[in-house]
Write a protein that holds these residues in place. Sequence first.
Motif, PDB file in Angstrom:
ATOM      1  N   VAL A 142      28.695  -0.640  24.987  1.00 31.38           N
ATOM      2  CA  VAL A 142      29.064  -0.444  26.548  1.00 31.38           C
ATOM      3  C   VAL A 142      28.430   0.698  26.834  1.00 31.38           C
ATOM      4  O   VAL A 142      28.686   1.832  26.312  1.00 31.38           O
ATOM      5  CB  VAL A 142      30.638  -0.661  26.443  1.00 31.38           C
TER       6      VAL A 142
ATOM      7  N   ALA B  17      34.855  -2.551  30.708  1.00 33.81           N
ATOM      8  CA  ALA B  17      33.819  -3.557  31.624  1.00 33.81           C
ATOM      9  C   ALA B  17      32.460  -2.612  31.585  1.00 33.81           C
ATOM     10  O   ALA B  17      31.362  -3.152  31.217  1.00 33.81           O
ATOM     11  CB  ALA B  17      34.163  -3.447  32.997  1.00 33.81           C
TER      12      ALA B  17
ATOM     13  N   VAL C  75      37.248  -4.009  24.707  1.00 39.18           N
ATOM     14  CA  VAL C  75      35.839  -3.901  25.329  1.00 39.18           C
ATOM     15  C   VAL C  75      36.072  -3.632  26.790  1.00 39.18           C
ATOM     16  O   VAL C  75      36.565  -4.699  27.596  1.00 39.18           O
ATOM     17  CB  VAL C  75      35.164  -5.028  25.051  1.00 39.18           C
TER      18      VAL C  75
ATOM     19  N   GLU D 258      28.537  -4.247  19.234  1.00 44.77           N
ATOM     20  CA  GLU D 258      28.574  -4.230  20.973  1.00 44.77           C
ATOM     21  C   GLU D 258      28.410  -2.955  21.299  1.00 44.77           C
ATOM     22  O   GLU D 258      28.489  -1.863  20.587  1.00 44.77           O
ATOM     23  CB  GLU D 258      29.992  -4.440  21.166  1.00 44.77           C
TER      24      GLU D 258
ATOM     25  N   GLY E 222      30.051  -8.807  25.520  1.00 40.75           N
ATOM     26  CA  GLY E 222      31.640  -8.499  25.543  1.00 40.75           C
ATOM     27  C   GLY E 222      32.195  -8.877  24.280  1.00 40.75           C
ATOM     28  O   GLY E 222      33.891  -8.875  24.607  1.00 40.75           O
TER      29      GLY E 222
END
Length: 281
Positions: A275, A142, A140, A273, A166
Amino acid sequence: MIWCVPPPTCSSCDAPLQAGARFCTDCGTPTGAAPRSTARPEELMGATGDRAARLVECESCGAGNAESRPLCARCGAPLRDEVPGGDALPPTTGEVPLTHARSESPPVILSLVILAGLITAGVLLALVTSRVTTPDTLDVPAGVVLQSASASTALQDHPASRAIDGDPTTAWTEAQAGPGTQEWIEVTTAEPVRVARLLLWNGDQGDEVAFAENGRAAAVRIEAADRQFRVRLRDVIGPQAIDLPEPVRTDRIRIVVEEALPGARYTDLAISEIVVEAAPE
């Protein structure tokens, strides 16, 4: 012996009919569609006592028509723009062929059609060019710091915040009855950024059993600022990258489920998740 077949006549005024005519050129009655008129002969005559003899040539098929007719007797095309005196057009017995329709379009309508086409083309371009790829790493990254996450519904122990913690082994799970279509999850950033890519872990990726037992998204709509992108997702464990056709500046990204795959045990849909990656300023 030779039999002479009399030419067909109008059922209303007995005027001779042209071959293939759909309307009487004298009185405008559709051929074979209206009952025979009970009017007296003098009521069907003009002021001079004669039937109208002046003909107007149809611009579409070239047939001759009585000057008083609004539609062509052969093809049904309009012979003039208006009917004098506000008379109604005679009913037709069938559809007017499209090849005989007037080609002029009012400027305002034409402009709206063009505008709608351009808008549709822009949306379709976004749908086509949004693509899903596999990231170079399963870790994962940032990405952009996400300030908050909210959702349309959520199970008590699977809130939206689990999709931005995260950890892909925890998941947001919607709580609405059904497969989860039209459910959504939204993430926000502290300030607007140029969003270029989303990384998404589809389904509950706690382990292979949880992934199979829970529902997953098959297709989603990404809403960012005033743009929308529809994307078909892969049904795989691990991340998948969604590249936008071009960066979109916004501080709010919503993912709406449009199609879903039910789990083997639960219908609740999960996303583990999210991102957000931004393009350089």
